[in-house]
Scaffold this active site. Structure first.
Site, mmCIF file in Angstrom:
data_model
loop_
_atom_site.group_PDB
_atom_site.id
_atom_site.type_symbol
_atom_site.label_atom_id
_atom_site.label_comp_id
_atom_site.label_asym_id
_atom_site.label_seq_id
_atom_site.Cartn_x
_atom_site.Cartn_y
_atom_site.Cartn_z
ATOM 1 N N TRP A 193 0.962 -1.239 -0.048
ATOM 2 C CA TRP A 193 -0.167 -0.068 -0.113
ATOM 3 C C TRP A 193 0.821 1.317 0.052
ATOM 4 O O TRP A 193 1.935 1.246 0.816
ATOM 5 C CB TRP A 193 -0.866 0.088 1.228
ATOM 6 C CG TRP A 193 -1.845 1.353 1.216
ATOM 7 C CD1 TRP A 193 -2.824 1.609 0.668
ATOM 8 C CD2 TRP A 193 -1.324 2.377 2.101
ATOM 9 N NE1 TRP A 193 -3.246 2.626 0.904
ATOM 10 C CE2 TRP A 193 -2.428 3.309 1.882
ATOM 11 C CE3 TRP A 193 -0.626 2.677 3.134
ATOM 12 C CZ2 TRP A 193 -2.618 4.713 2.469
ATOM 13 C CZ3 TRP A 193 -0.494 3.869 3.761
ATOM 14 C CH2 TRP A 193 -1.669 4.991 3.383
ATOM 15 N N ASP A 360 -16.145 10.829 -3.276
ATOM 16 C CA ASP A 360 -15.465 9.467 -2.607
ATOM 17 C C ASP A 360 -16.278 9.183 -1.485
ATOM 18 O O ASP A 360 -17.613 9.253 -1.303
ATOM 19 C CB ASP A 360 -14.143 10.042 -2.369
ATOM 20 C CG ASP A 360 -13.203 8.639 -2.492
ATOM 21 O OD1 ASP A 360 -13.030 7.724 -1.617
ATOM 22 O OD2 ASP A 360 -12.710 8.752 -3.556
ATOM 23 N N ASP A 361 -15.569 8.083 -0.787
ATOM 24 C CA ASP A 361 -16.341 7.159 0.461
ATOM 25 C C ASP A 361 -17.220 8.159 1.202
ATOM 26 O O ASP A 361 -16.543 9.251 1.553
ATOM 27 C CB ASP A 361 -15.275 6.782 1.274
ATOM 28 C CG ASP A 361 -15.659 5.615 2.123
ATOM 29 O OD1 ASP A 361 -16.878 5.418 1.985
ATOM 30 O OD2 ASP A 361 -14.649 4.852 2.453
ATOM 31 N N TRP A 471 -14.563 2.287 -8.407
ATOM 32 C CA TRP A 471 -14.788 1.033 -7.832
ATOM 33 C C TRP A 471 -13.662 0.603 -7.337
ATOM 34 O O TRP A 471 -12.584 0.043 -7.796
ATOM 35 C CB TRP A 471 -15.164 0.023 -9.143
ATOM 36 C CG TRP A 471 -15.487 -1.188 -9.007
ATOM 37 C CD1 TRP A 471 -14.816 -2.198 -8.213
ATOM 38 C CD2 TRP A 471 -16.761 -1.705 -9.202
ATOM 39 N NE1 TRP A 471 -15.727 -3.419 -8.229
ATOM 40 C CE2 TRP A 471 -16.678 -3.225 -8.739
ATOM 41 C CE3 TRP A 471 -17.920 -1.649 -10.054
ATOM 42 C CZ2 TRP A 471 -17.650 -3.911 -9.115
ATOM 43 C CZ3 TRP A 471 -18.931 -2.348 -10.351
ATOM 44 C CH2 TRP A 471 -18.870 -3.599 -9.647
ATOM 45 N N ASP A 472 -13.892 0.471 -6.060
ATOM 46 C CA ASP A 472 -12.925 0.351 -4.862
ATOM 47 C C ASP A 472 -12.832 -1.063 -4.501
ATOM 48 O O ASP A 472 -13.944 -1.940 -4.403
ATOM 49 C CB ASP A 472 -12.831 1.314 -3.762
ATOM 50 C CG ASP A 472 -11.489 1.762 -3.097
ATOM 51 O OD1 ASP A 472 -10.674 0.930 -3.381
ATOM 52 O OD2 ASP A 472 -11.282 2.736 -2.363
ATOM 53 N N ASN A 474 -11.092 -2.695 -0.797
ATOM 54 C CA ASN A 474 -10.059 -2.385 0.040
ATOM 55 C C ASN A 474 -9.678 -3.407 1.075
ATOM 56 O O ASN A 474 -9.278 -3.012 2.119
ATOM 57 C CB ASN A 474 -10.608 -1.242 1.041
ATOM 58 C CG ASN A 474 -10.628 0.162 0.155
ATOM 59 O OD1 ASN A 474 -9.313 0.300 -0.489
ATOM 60 N ND2 ASN A 474 -11.253 0.999 0.298
ATOM 61 N N CYS A 520 -9.818 0.778 -8.411
ATOM 62 C CA CYS A 520 -8.981 1.046 -7.458
ATOM 63 C C CYS A 520 -9.060 0.056 -6.154
ATOM 64 O O CYS A 520 -9.903 -0.836 -6.250
ATOM 65 C CB CYS A 520 -9.697 2.507 -6.687
ATOM 66 S SG CYS A 520 -8.940 2.926 -5.361
ATOM 67 N N ASP A 542 -2.754 5.365 -3.465
ATOM 68 C CA ASP A 542 -2.979 6.436 -2.591
ATOM 69 C C ASP A 542 -1.995 7.348 -1.952
ATOM 70 O O ASP A 542 -2.076 8.306 -1.409
ATOM 71 C CB ASP A 542 -3.526 5.937 -1.124
ATOM 72 C CG ASP A 542 -4.834 5.114 -1.252
ATOM 73 O OD1 ASP A 542 -5.637 5.375 -2.223
ATOM 74 O OD2 ASP A 542 -5.292 4.647 -0.450
HETATM 75 C C1 GLA Z 1 -9.153 3.575 -0.566
HETATM 76 C C2 GLA Z 1 -8.781 4.509 -1.910
HETATM 77 C C3 GLA Z 1 -8.938 5.734 -1.601
HETATM 78 C C4 GLA Z 1 -10.412 6.205 -0.920
HETATM 79 C C5 GLA Z 1 -10.564 5.473 0.368
HETATM 80 C C6 GLA Z 1 -11.939 5.658 0.777
HETATM 81 O O1 GLA Z 1 -8.194 3.614 0.368
HETATM 82 O O2 GLA Z 1 -7.756 3.966 -2.320
HETATM 83 O O3 GLA Z 1 -8.453 6.431 -2.592
HETATM 84 O O4 GLA Z 1 -11.152 5.931 -2.029
HETATM 85 O O5 GLA Z 1 -10.319 3.971 -0.146
HETATM 86 O O6 GLA Z 1 -12.263 4.939 1.816
#
Ligand code: GLA
Length: 779
Positions: A193, A360-361, A471-472, A474, A520, A542
């Site tokens: 990361w 975003d989120d 579209w993430d 994580n 993403c 990020d």
């Molecule tokens: C991930 C993405 C970020 C952001 C966060 C939101 O870490 O890489 O760019 O969108 O999630 O929670």
């Protein structure tokens, strides 16, 4: 060996020779620069005069022939090839030996898509080799899709169970590339990361290197892209082989060097933890591997990949289409925003020339932290009283398009979705599943989960005028277990997850061709050709600190074109490194990708806003050059700590070259910035992009150039720095393309503490400048 058929697969600049040996194996005779057709390829055939000690004789009719030291197109276990196999399986009677021999072959124009998997598309010619293991009643088919104009051969394979008994597949790699050997290094792109795709060079010697992911995603640990670089190859010259995989899940690349120096490269689904039950009548198809060769160095190889990705991987409305300049609120606000605070940012962004606002989120459920609400894709009306459509309408009034963040593959334990369907989260019987970022993974091996996602996302994306979706994904997948499958099929979990995801992506992206999708995964944890078949660009990392983005974007550039690399200008000092960098450098690095801004522009000083406005206006004039031009990594003469990137239009009439300096060292020799790809006979105007210099960054030095005296770090200095700036001299020159590419553009001396005038180049730590070359009018 005689009576051998040799198939010549060729592209514009490469040849790939397959010999159909009389013993039944397809062998690789050659892969490299294009050959003229000729009748004497027999000379290349393996002709061992005598067997060697410990050799296993494959066929009594050829007593000095064993499989272990021949370049083969595919290999199994148990017949004397003791290298890493391409195929490994367990037959119904328990035997692991396989012996696939050729039964036929054909060549035809075009290709079939892969069942359930993304694959390349475009004009190609296909060679298909059919093999069978008669004892087991299994068939193996190898496909070679030859993309002539891109110097690419895309390979894949499938095994069919024609017998009346089950077999268990333990591995089926997408491609096996056996080369006669030589002084090569394996280049891999590894990281984590915020530090993705860092280039590593592994000089090859006897033994096996494994480049793999077991995380369920292609991963930031080890990208599926690998390169073989010859000892004498540089960025601009020499031989390199490249190999990538059109796949987004756990993968493996084995690079083995044998006792005789032969090289075997295998790529495909990671055999670790994998098995696939093949009932009678069933088949298994691998993802596609992409092979390319160049004798024009690493840049030549990367440009093969870039053209191929832009034309045969990315598809739909956004193929070869300039990408919008966006602003994303994540780094500015994280979860903490109101509609008013977003609109304030949006209003300034629009005035600066930004085209699209990405929410975003944090816009859905009760998502005020990362502890809750994934899965509840319902707008939070406390934050956005008018819903998504209302917010999008307000953005439209400002002249901005609307983009939205989602993370559909995940579920928070604290969510209505999880409370309704706990069985939809991936977990093993009898164990509590591990969480990561407080979330669980949805079991995409289940059709009902796929269907639910298709419906939910289709409704969501139709609920507002959405032009862009991020579209993430994580977390890495733990506790692999497919709740709907029997024990004998649990080795299928990770690949079935990918098949489920691809089905969802196929349907959802197909439904909304006008939406630009950006994939993403905690930054760039799933940057691969599989995702790029559905989503034309990927959030690279990020980490938006330009000093570190340099190696992240440069590593990425080995296999992926700038048009696929999401790159944003962030705040300084940077949230991850606390490093302060000039605003112009943040732009210069992000410009070599799909430009965005990820900071609260409404809080910037007048000078910073002016600078951003100028950056955006300039990028709009040249965005096709940056996103779709031919990209080169070059070396700054005298100093390999510096970075030089060049983008050139395909016709060679325009180029942008960036020079980045990590640290100033006074007393340098004359400096030059090299160009590449320009027309040798043409004459160019070269000019440094107008950049502003922050007065505060100059410290005491500013007192030498201002008519009044400022105290370093004082309030007045801060106020002045927000209102006034210095502009760098434009360094205008006229030069021939041959000179610019051969010698480089001579640059004026850097400021070195002795004198400052309009010819001095102010160039500090983490400083950079882009020089634009355009055809001189008279040429
Ligand atoms: C991930 C993405 C970020 C952001 C966060 C939101 O870490 O890489 O760019 O969108 O999630 O929670």
């Amino acid at each position: 060996m005689n009576h051998t058929t040799v198939l010549h697969l060729h592209t514009h600049n490469t040849s790939y020779l397959i010999a159909l040996l009389p013993t039944g194996q397809p062998a690789n005779l050659y892969y490299g620069p294009r050959l003229a057709d000729q009748p004497h390829w027999d000379e290349l055939l393996p002709a061992p005069a005598a067997g060697y000690g410990t050799m296993v004789t494959y066929d009594k009719n050829y007593p000095s022939f064993g499989l272990d030291d021949v370049c083969l197109e595919t290999s199994g276990l148990g017949k004397g090839d003791f290298r890493e196999p391409m195929i490994e399986l367990e037959a119904a009677d328990g035997q692991r030996t396989t012996d696939f021999v050729l039964t036929g072959w054909k060549q035809y124009e075009g290709r079939q898509p892969l069942p359930g998997l993304p694959c390349s598309c475009g004009n190609c010619r296909t060679t298909e080799l059919q093999l069978a293991d008669k004892a087991l009643g299994l068939r193996l088919v190898l496909w070679y899709h030859v993309y002539e104009e891109y110097d690419v051969i895309a390979r894949c394979a499938a095994v069919y169970n024609d017998s009346d008994r089950p077999a268990v597949l333990r591995r089926l790699m997408s491609a096996q590339l056996d080369l006669p050997g030589g002084a090569y290094s394996l280049l891999t792109f590894d990281g984590m990361w915020a530090n993705e795709r860092q280039l590593h060079r592994h000089p090859l010697s006897a033994g096996t290197i494994l480049n793999d992911s077991k995380t369920g995603a292609s991963s930031a640990r080890h990208n599926p892209l690998v390169i073989l670089q010859h000892k004498y190859a540089t960025q601009q010259t020499g031989r390199c082989y490249g190999c990538n995989l059109v796949y987004s899940g756990s993968h493996a690349e084995y690079c083995e060097v044998t006792y005789t120096g032969k090289i075997r490269l295998l790529t495909g689904i990671n055999p670790s933890g994998f098995s696939w039950l093949l009932q009678p009548g069933e088949s298994f198809h691998t993802p596609e591997a992409v092979l390319t060769f160049s004798d024009k160095g690493l840049n030549g190889l990367s440009q093969n990949f870039h053209r191929f990705v832009n034309n045969c991987i990315v598809r739909g409305e956004w193929k070869n289409k300039p990408r919008p300049i966006l602003i994303n609120n994540w780094e500015a606000t994280e979860f903490n925003f109101t509609e008013a605070s977003l609109l304030k940012m949006a209003k300034t962004a629009a005035a600066l020339g930004v085209e699209l606002f990405v929410l975003d989120d944090g816009w859905f459920g009760r998502r005020n932290s990362d502890h809750t609400s994934l899965g509840d894709w319902v707008v939070n009306t406390q934050k956005l009283p008018g819903g998504l459509a209302g917010f999008a309408a307000k953005l439209r009034q400002l002249g901005l398009d609307f983009g939205l963040w989602v993370e559909p593959e995940m579920v928070s334990p604290d969510s209505d979705l999880y409370r309704a369907h706990p069985e939809w989260a991936v977990s093993c019987p009898g164990r509590a599943p591990c969480e990561s970022r407080n979330q669980l993974t949805l079991d995409l091996t289940r059709t009902e989960v796929q269907d639910y996602l298709i419906k939910t996302l289709t409704d969501l994306f139709a609920s507002a005028p959405i032009r862009y979706v991020k579209w993430d994904m994580n977390r890495n997948i733990s506790d692999p277990y497919a709740g709907g499958l029997p024990p004998a099929r649990q080795g299928e979990f990770y690949h079935r997850y990918m098949l489920g995801l691809y089905r969802v992506l196929e349907r959802v992206t197909g439904e909304f061709p006008q939406i630009l999708f950006e994939s993403c995964a905690s930054g760039g944890n799933r940057f691969d050709l599989g995702m790029l078949c559905y989503m034309p660009q990927t959030w690279a990392s990020d980490n938006t600190d330009p000093a570190q983005r340099l190696s992240i974007q440069e590593g990425t550039s080995y296999g992926y074109p700038p048009s696929t690399i999401g790159a944003h200008v962030a705040a300084s000092p940077h949230f991850a490194s606390l490093r302060a960098t000039p605003l112009e450098t943040r732009f210069n690095v992000a410009a070599f990708g799909c430009l965005g801004y990820e900071l609260d522009v409404s809080r910037l000083s007048r000078v910073e806003k002016q600078a951003i406005k100028a950056q955006i206006a300039w990028y709009k004039q040249h965005r096709e050059l940056f996103q779709f031009g031919d990209f080169y990594r070059l070396e700054a003469e005298y100093d390999d700590t510096k970075t030089v990137w060049v983008s050139v239009s395909p016709e060679g009439d325009e180029a942008a070259a960036m020079l980045y300096q990590p640290r100033v060292t006074p007393g340098r020799p004359d400096e030059r910035i090299p160009f590449a790809g320009l027309r040798p006979q043409a004459v160019y105007d070269v000019v440094g992009r107008t950049q502003y210099v922050n007065v505060a960054a100059l410290g005491e030095l500013v007192n030498r150039v201002l008519p009044f005296k400022l105290r370093q770090g004082g309030v007045v200095q801060a106020v002045i720095a927000g209102q006034y700036s210095l502009t760098l001299s434009d360094e205008r020159r006229i030069a021939g393309g041959d000179l610019l590419c051969g010698l480089g553009l001579p640059l004026p001396p850097q400021f070195a503490g002795t004198a400052y005038n309009e010819h001095t180049r102010l160039f500090g730590d983490n400083d950079s400048r882009i020089y634009l070359a355009t055809l001189h009018e008279e040429s």
